[in-house]
Design a protein around this motif. Structure first.
Motif, PDB file in Angstrom:
ATOM      1  N   ALA A 106      90.785  20.396  85.806  1.00 59.64           N
ATOM      2  CA  ALA A 106      92.118  20.080  85.283  1.00 59.64           C
ATOM      3  C   ALA A 106      92.094  18.805  84.449  1.00 59.64           C
ATOM      4  N   GLY A 107      91.282  17.826  84.866  1.00 61.34           N
ATOM      5  CA  GLY A 107      91.179  16.581  84.124  1.00 61.34           C
ATOM      6  C   GLY A 107      90.623  16.765  82.724  1.00 61.34           C
ATOM      7  N   LYS A 108      89.773  17.764  82.542  1.00 62.40           N
ATOM      8  CA  LYS A 108      89.246  18.061  81.218  1.00 62.40           C
ATOM      9  C   LYS A 108      90.202  18.924  80.394  1.00 62.40           C
ATOM     10  N   LEU A 109      90.833  19.867  81.055  1.00 62.21           N
ATOM     11  CA  LEU A 109      91.646  20.843  80.323  1.00 62.21           C
ATOM     12  C   LEU A 109      93.004  20.292  79.897  1.00 62.21           C
ATOM     13  N   ALA A 110      93.676  19.577  80.796  1.00 59.25           N
ATOM     14  CA  ALA A 110      95.042  19.128  80.509  1.00 59.25           C
ATOM     15  C   ALA A 110      95.151  18.316  79.219  1.00 59.25           C
ATOM     16  N   PRO A 111      94.260  17.340  78.958  1.00 57.00           N
ATOM     17  CA  PRO A 111      94.397  16.559  77.726  1.00 57.00           C
ATOM     18  C   PRO A 111      94.012  17.332  76.467  1.00 57.00           C
ATOM     19  N   SER A 112      93.318  18.444  76.636  1.00 56.61           N
ATOM     20  CA  SER A 112      92.787  19.159  75.477  1.00 56.61           C
ATOM     21  C   SER A 112      93.667  20.309  75.014  1.00 56.61           C
ATOM     22  N   CYS A 113      94.733  20.610  75.754  1.00 60.23           N
ATOM     23  CA  CYS A 113      95.570  21.759  75.394  1.00 60.23           C
ATOM     24  C   CYS A 113      97.035  21.359  75.354  1.00 60.23           C
ATOM     25  N   GLY A 114      97.846  22.244  74.816  1.00 55.79           N
ATOM     26  CA  GLY A 114      99.274  21.964  74.758  1.00 55.79           C
ATOM     27  C   GLY A 114      99.929  22.060  76.124  1.00 55.79           C
ATOM     28  N   GLN A 115      99.565  23.111  76.906  1.00 57.34           N
ATOM     29  CA  GLN A 115     100.144  23.301  78.230  1.00 57.34           C
ATOM     30  C   GLN A 115      99.126  23.949  79.148  1.00 57.34           C
ATOM     31  N   LEU A 116      98.790  23.258  80.230  1.00 56.35           N
ATOM     32  CA  LEU A 116      97.924  23.818  81.261  1.00 56.35           C
ATOM     33  C   LEU A 116      98.787  24.532  82.288  1.00 56.35           C
ATOM     34  N   VAL A 117      98.368  25.737  82.672  1.00 61.74           N
ATOM     35  CA  VAL A 117      99.087  26.542  83.660  1.00 61.74           C
ATOM     36  C   VAL A 117      98.153  26.834  84.823  1.00 61.74           C
ATOM     37  N   LEU A 118      98.587  26.491  86.032  1.00 66.31           N
ATOM     38  CA  LEU A 118      97.860  26.791  87.259  1.00 66.31           C
ATOM     39  C   LEU A 118      98.648  27.826  88.055  1.00 66.31           C
ATOM     40  N   MET A 119      97.983  28.445  89.027  1.00 67.95           N
ATOM     41  CA  MET A 119      98.669  29.475  89.817  1.00 67.95           C
ATOM     42  C   MET A 119      98.347  29.370  91.291  1.00 67.95           C
ATOM     43  N   ARG A 120      99.338  29.707  92.079  1.00 68.94           N
ATOM     44  CA  ARG A 120      99.146  30.020  93.488  1.00 68.94           C
ATOM     45  C   ARG A 120      99.018  31.542  93.534  1.00 68.94           C
ATOM     46  N   SER A 121      97.784  32.012  93.697  1.00 67.17           N
ATOM     47  CA  SER A 121      97.482  33.439  93.534  1.00 67.17           C
ATOM     48  C   SER A 121      98.209  34.295  94.567  1.00 67.17           C
ATOM     49  N   PRO A 122      98.482  35.557  94.240  1.00 65.10           N
ATOM     50  CA  PRO A 122      99.135  36.443  95.209  1.00 65.10           C
ATOM     51  C   PRO A 122      98.174  36.830  96.318  1.00 65.10           C
ATOM     52  N   GLY A 123      98.721  37.155  97.461  1.00 69.58           N
ATOM     53  CA  GLY A 123      97.904  37.580  98.596  1.00 69.58           C
ATOM     54  C   GLY A 123      98.452  38.864  99.187  1.00 69.58           C
ATOM     55  N   ARG A 124      97.601  39.862  99.301  1.00 71.69           N
ATOM     56  CA  ARG A 124      98.022  41.155  99.848  1.00 71.69           C
ATOM     57  C   ARG A 124      98.273  41.023 101.342  1.00 71.69           C
ATOM     58  N   ASN A 125      99.333  41.617 101.815  1.00 73.18           N
ATOM     59  CA  ASN A 125      99.601  41.625 103.246  1.00 73.18           C
ATOM     60  C   ASN A 125      98.592  42.518 103.961  1.00 73.18           C
ATOM     61  N   GLY A 126      98.102  42.067 105.091  1.00 71.89           N
ATOM     62  CA  GLY A 126      97.158  42.882 105.846  1.00 71.89           C
ATOM     63  C   GLY A 126      96.247  42.029 106.696  1.00 71.89           C
ATOM     64  N   PRO A 127      95.600  42.639 107.703  1.00 65.09           N
ATOM     65  CA  PRO A 127      94.810  41.870 108.671  1.00 65.09           C
ATOM     66  C   PRO A 127      93.573  41.218 108.073  1.00 65.09           C
ATOM     67  N   VAL A 128      92.959  41.821 107.044  1.00 63.32           N
ATOM     68  CA  VAL A 128      91.727  41.249 106.487  1.00 63.32           C
ATOM     69  C   VAL A 128      91.996  39.868 105.912  1.00 63.32           C
ATOM     70  N   MET A 129      93.135  39.712 105.238  1.00 64.16           N
ATOM     71  CA  MET A 129      93.430  38.446 104.583  1.00 64.16           C
ATOM     72  C   MET A 129      93.869  37.369 105.557  1.00 64.16           C
ATOM     73  N   GLU A 130      94.337  37.746 106.725  1.00 68.09           N
ATOM     74  CA  GLU A 130      94.854  36.752 107.670  1.00 68.09           C
ATOM     75  C   GLU A 130      93.782  35.745 108.070  1.00 68.09           C
ATOM     76  N   ARG A 131      92.548  36.195 108.150  1.00 62.45           N
ATOM     77  CA  ARG A 131      91.461  35.293 108.542  1.00 62.45           C
ATOM     78  C   ARG A 131      91.317  34.140 107.548  1.00 62.45           C
ATOM     79  N   PHE A 132      91.570  34.417 106.278  1.00 59.45           N
ATOM     80  CA  PHE A 132      91.338  33.424 105.229  1.00 59.45           C
ATOM     81  C   PHE A 132      92.599  32.673 104.807  1.00 59.45           C
TER      82      PHE A 132
END
Length: 259
Positions: A106-132
């Motif tokens: 982020a420290g490299k990208l933010a000054p070099s672009c007009g707008q940096l966009v980050l995301m909180r990725s989606p997570g599928r509901n289900g038992p496999v993902m609960e561990r993580f």
């Protein structure tokens, strides 16, 4: 508030989520949220340029080493960085290292672009993902902090129930369907201050629960075709993206075909 901003270039960094793996097109290619967003931005700006450096399976260290400097040099109007989630899904994960690499990127990208966009990725509901999930939530909390320090936008996909619906996910349970990618593109579009096309957070109509036999059959196919190979790659340090180039490694006019 709706913006009249015109964005003339867009660079996307990341892993399979940004590469756009989903149900796929008839020719075997993928058209993910970044491609959809680029198409909509291109319709507003003649000569619009687009690059997608993402490669499936990449860890944040690989994204930092292989994509960040190239993206910073492109000096695009919009840059999206989505990474770190693959790290949290590994048997062992050094979250301090993940945070440090994201901070560096982020420290490299933010000054070099007009707008940096980050995301909180989606997570599928289900038992496999609960561990993580604890690791994922630690990652997303840090992304919020990172955005505040670098003036980045955060698109919160994780907190939207509709994107946790199993019907938004491909049969591999790791990648979004075409509808999921369409909604992510709309979410980023709106985050950039552009006029909403629809409500990307809208919940799906109630589903008729599948019967026990169908559920068990689906679980067995998932385990055989997707889960076991995925676990095998994690345990041996291999990646589905080994040896693959970025999806669209040069910042070119949107209508320039991929070679």
């Amino acid at each position: 508030m709706e913006s009249n901003a015109t964005y003339t270039s867009f660079v996307a960094l990341g892993d399979s989520f940004t590469e756009g793996m989903s149900d796929g097109l008839p020719d075997g290619s993928y058209r993910g949220w970044a491609d959809l967003l680029a198409g909509r931005l291109a319709a507003r700006a003649p000569g619009f340029r687009y690059a997608n450096l993402a490669v499936r399976g990449k860890l944040i260290g690989q994204i930092a080493d292989e994509q960040v400097d190239a993206a910073a040099a492109m000096q695009a109007d919009v840059v999206t960085l989505v990474g770190g989630l693959n790290d949290t899904l590994r048997p062992k994960c050094d979250m301090g290292r993940v945070r440090g690499l994201l901070e560096e990127a982020a420290g490299k990208l933010a000054p070099s672009c007009g707008q940096l966009v980050l995301m909180r990725s989606p997570g599928r509901n289900g038992p496999v993902m609960e561990r993580f999930r604890p690791r994922m939530e630690e990652l997303f909390s840090f992304i919020d902090e990172l955005a505040a320090r670098h003036g980045a936008l955060v698109v919160d996909l994780y907190g939207v129930p509709a994107l946790g619906d199993p019907r938004m996910w491909h049969v591999d349970r790791l990648h979004l369907t075409a509808e999921g990618h369409r909604r992510v593109a709309e979410a980023v579009w709106q985050a950039l201050g552009l006029g909403a096309e629809d409500d990307w957070k809208a919940v799906l109509p109630p589903a008729v629960p599948p019967g026990w036999v169908r559920r068990r059959g689906s679980d067995l196919r998932f385990a055989r075709e997707h889960l076991v190979p995925w676990i095998g790659r994690r345990l041996t340090g291999r990646s589905s993206g080994d040896g693959l180039p970025g999806k669209r490694p040069e910042l070119l006019p949107y209508d320039t075909p991929l070679s």
